[in-house]
Design an enzyme around this catalytic site. Sequence first.
Site, PDB file in Angstrom:
ATOM      1  N   GLU A   1       0.801  -1.226   0.000  1.00 21.24           N
ATOM      2  CA  GLU A   1       0.000   0.000   0.000  1.00 21.24           C
ATOM      3  C   GLU A   1       0.836   1.280   0.000  1.00 21.24           C
ATOM      4  O   GLU A   1       0.681   2.135   0.863  1.00 21.24           O
ATOM      5  CB  GLU A   1      -0.987  -0.050   1.182  1.00 21.24           C
ATOM      6  CG  GLU A   1      -1.883  -1.272   1.074  1.00 21.24           C
ATOM      7  CD  GLU A   1      -2.808  -1.492   2.271  1.00 21.24           C
ATOM      8  OE1 GLU A   1      -2.787  -0.681   3.210  1.00 21.24           O
ATOM      9  OE2 GLU A   1      -3.561  -2.490   2.246  1.00 21.24           O
TER      10      GLU A   1
ATOM     11  N   ASN B   1       1.925  -4.546  -3.483  1.00 16.34           N
ATOM     12  CA  ASN B   1       0.531  -4.906  -3.235  1.00 16.34           C
ATOM     13  C   ASN B   1      -0.247  -3.649  -2.824  1.00 16.34           C
ATOM     14  O   ASN B   1       0.228  -2.877  -1.997  1.00 16.34           O
ATOM     15  CB  ASN B   1       0.527  -5.927  -2.075  1.00 16.34           C
ATOM     16  CG  ASN B   1      -0.813  -6.557  -1.799  1.00 16.34           C
ATOM     17  OD1 ASN B   1      -1.447  -7.093  -2.715  1.00 16.34           O
ATOM     18  ND2 ASN B   1      -1.253  -6.509  -0.548  1.00 16.34           N
TER      19      ASN B   1
ATOM     20  N   HIS C   1     -10.564  -5.508  -2.347  1.00 18.09           N
ATOM     21  CA  HIS C   1     -11.577  -5.361  -1.293  1.00 18.09           C
ATOM     22  C   HIS C   1     -12.747  -4.587  -1.903  1.00 18.09           C
ATOM     23  O   HIS C   1     -12.725  -3.358  -1.972  1.00 18.09           O
ATOM     24  CB  HIS C   1     -10.995  -4.613  -0.090  1.00 18.09           C
ATOM     25  CG  HIS C   1      -9.927  -5.381   0.619  1.00 18.09           C
ATOM     26  ND1 HIS C   1     -10.195  -6.556   1.296  1.00 18.09           N
ATOM     27  CD2 HIS C   1      -8.596  -5.177   0.728  1.00 18.09           C
ATOM     28  CE1 HIS C   1      -9.065  -7.027   1.818  1.00 18.09           C
ATOM     29  NE2 HIS C   1      -8.082  -6.212   1.480  1.00 18.09           N
TER      30      HIS C   1
ATOM     31  N   GLU D   1      -6.388 -10.216  -1.966  1.00 17.38           N
ATOM     32  CA  GLU D   1      -7.166 -10.072  -0.710  1.00 17.38           C
ATOM     33  C   GLU D   1      -8.655  -9.957  -1.017  1.00 17.38           C
ATOM     34  O   GLU D   1      -9.347  -9.088  -0.482  1.00 17.38           O
ATOM     35  CB  GLU D   1      -6.684  -8.827   0.062  1.00 17.38           C
ATOM     36  CG  GLU D   1      -5.192  -8.826   0.369  1.00 17.38           C
ATOM     37  CD  GLU D   1      -4.738  -7.645   1.234  1.00 17.38           C
ATOM     38  OE1 GLU D   1      -5.593  -6.945   1.793  1.00 17.38           O
ATOM     39  OE2 GLU D   1      -3.518  -7.460   1.350  1.00 17.38           O
TER      40      GLU D   1
ATOM     41  N   ASP E   1     -12.432  -9.782  -1.136  1.00 23.87           N
ATOM     42  CA  ASP E   1     -13.721  -9.898  -0.440  1.00 23.87           C
ATOM     43  C   ASP E   1     -14.665  -8.883  -1.072  1.00 23.87           C
ATOM     44  O   ASP E   1     -14.249  -8.026  -1.855  1.00 23.87           O
ATOM     45  CB  ASP E   1     -13.616  -9.775   1.092  1.00 23.87           C
ATOM     46  CG  ASP E   1     -12.839  -8.579   1.594  1.00 23.87           C
ATOM     47  OD1 ASP E   1     -12.824  -7.536   0.894  1.00 23.87           O
ATOM     48  OD2 ASP E   1     -12.254  -8.662   2.683  1.00 23.87           O
TER      49      ASP E   1
HETATM   50  O1  9MR Z   1      -7.292  -8.489   8.020  1.00 28.53           O
HETATM   51  C1  9MR Z   1      -6.318  -7.762   8.725  1.00 28.53           C
HETATM   52  C2  9MR Z   1      -6.833  -7.365  10.092  1.00 28.53           C
HETATM   53  O2  9MR Z   1      -7.008  -8.523  10.903  1.00 28.53           O
HETATM   54  C3  9MR Z   1      -5.890  -6.372  10.746  1.00 28.53           C
HETATM   55  O3  9MR Z   1      -6.473  -5.918  11.953  1.00 28.53           O
HETATM   56  C4  9MR Z   1      -5.618  -5.228   9.806  1.00 28.53           C
HETATM   57  C5  9MR Z   1      -4.668  -4.225  10.411  1.00 28.53           C
HETATM   58  O4  9MR Z   1      -4.481  -3.130   9.573  1.00 28.53           O
HETATM   59  O5  9MR Z   1      -5.071  -5.726   8.601  1.00 28.53           O
HETATM   60  C6  9MR Z   1      -5.968  -6.529   7.915  1.00 28.53           C
HETATM   61  O6  9MR Z   1      -5.432  -6.925   6.683  1.00 28.53           O
HETATM   62  C7  9MR Z   1      -5.121  -5.878   5.763  1.00 28.53           C
HETATM   63  C8  9MR Z   1      -3.927  -6.338   4.961  1.00 28.53           C
HETATM   64  O7  9MR Z   1      -2.869  -6.694   5.799  1.00 28.53           O
HETATM   65  C9  9MR Z   1      -3.503  -5.272   3.969  1.00 28.53           C
HETATM   66  N1  9MR Z   1      -4.591  -4.837   3.140  1.00 28.53           N
HETATM   67  C10 9MR Z   1      -5.827  -4.484   3.841  1.00 28.53           C
HETATM   68  C11 9MR Z   1      -6.253  -5.596   4.781  1.00 28.53           C
HETATM   69  C12 9MR Z   1      -7.587  -5.264   5.452  1.00 28.53           C
HETATM   70  O8  9MR Z   1      -7.442  -4.158   6.277  1.00 28.53           O
END
Ligand code: 9MR
Length: 371
Positions: free
Chosen positions: A178, A219, A255, A283, A285
């Site tokens: 990101e 990513n 997402h 990722e 969803d």
């Molecule tokens: O799914 C992840 C969640 O459990 C964490 O709390 C969160 C912290 O920022 O990160 C989530 O996963 C993220 C991923 O690592 C990067 N892209 C966005 C995802 C959803 O927030």
Amino acid sequence: MHRPPSSAPSRRATSGRLRRTLLTAAVAVAAVAGATLPAAAHGGTAGRNAPLRSLAAHDGIYVGSALAAGTLASDSTYSSIAATQFDAVTPENEMKWSSVEPTQGAFDWAPADQIVSFAQDHHMLVRGHNLVWNSQLPTWLTSGSYSSAQLAALLKKHITDEVSHFKGKIYAWDVVNEPFNGDGSYVQDLWYNALGPGYIADALRWAHQADPKAVLYLNDYNIEGQNAKSDAMYALVKQLRAEGVPIGGVGLESHFIAGELPTDIKANMQRFTKLGVNVAVTELDDRVELPATAAELTQQAADYGSVVTDCVQVRGCVGVTAWEFDDGHSWVPGVFAGQGAANLYDASYQAKPAYYAVRSALAAGRRTSSH
Ligand code: 9MR
């Protein structure tokens, strides 16, 4: 169809190689289970009830899920679905810096190791996630006051420590996560502010030194269609390729909101693969307003199916990973109030229309006409 040039690090992930890996894994799974070899592994028509991973292997891609170590250990239904349906895993949080080095110099690899060994037991690829990000950093790092030179040294050490720990076990790393804002500018985070945009090339080079066989990704989210942000990613990847930086792939997080997918995902995937890198849906969803209606779940199924079809039809799209596979373990409701039900299974592990749409899209392979 474009293939990455043979000099590119991404050639290790060309679909032919991946297909061979996955077919070998499918054979091994069938042998261990004493089951009949899935038809997909013979190159024949897979059965209607075949698990997603068999169908995906037939298409030369993987189908994965983000998984959590704690849930794998405590919930046998979760671990059984994960092992049966998916042939790739991304640790949802366990490889992030705050997880692996909560105290400076004191590493906790156990939860991530647990996921890697689950993957090995079940012949699944592992996507490492992630090495450089502005979130989930340890407090010792964010609250310290470091010079730019010190931050560069800390970042190099972190990447080297982590990639070396898992060397040979990780198929692909999300090296930088990101890095862009929606308007295509760089996120002004700890790394950018101290090191400038060159931190991205440096991170890729350091990761490559530690595990030359891992495919190295950038990513990000909201880069699935063509827009200012994906244009910025495209320009960066083009520049990195021109400079010989070991970039092997671009992760399209995906997402989504049901019914609001970009219409040019396939074209966007193709412009990246033409640069000589792989793409992956990393990722996936697709959230809806709660409580979910039948109409929303039907729309969601169409969305999941179309993303999978796009990946199947783009040579160089190596796989699709769901961000957790069930509604009970999704990050969405905790972040978007009133939204959720974004996953393939409901919170009671019943397969939803989206699951069947993914299965149909994988079973159809390249036969499905493009939207
Ligand atoms: O799914 C992840 C969640 O459990 C964490 O709390 C969160 C912290 O920022 O990160 C989530 O996963 C993220 C991923 O690592 C990067 N892209 C966005 C995802 C959803 O927030």
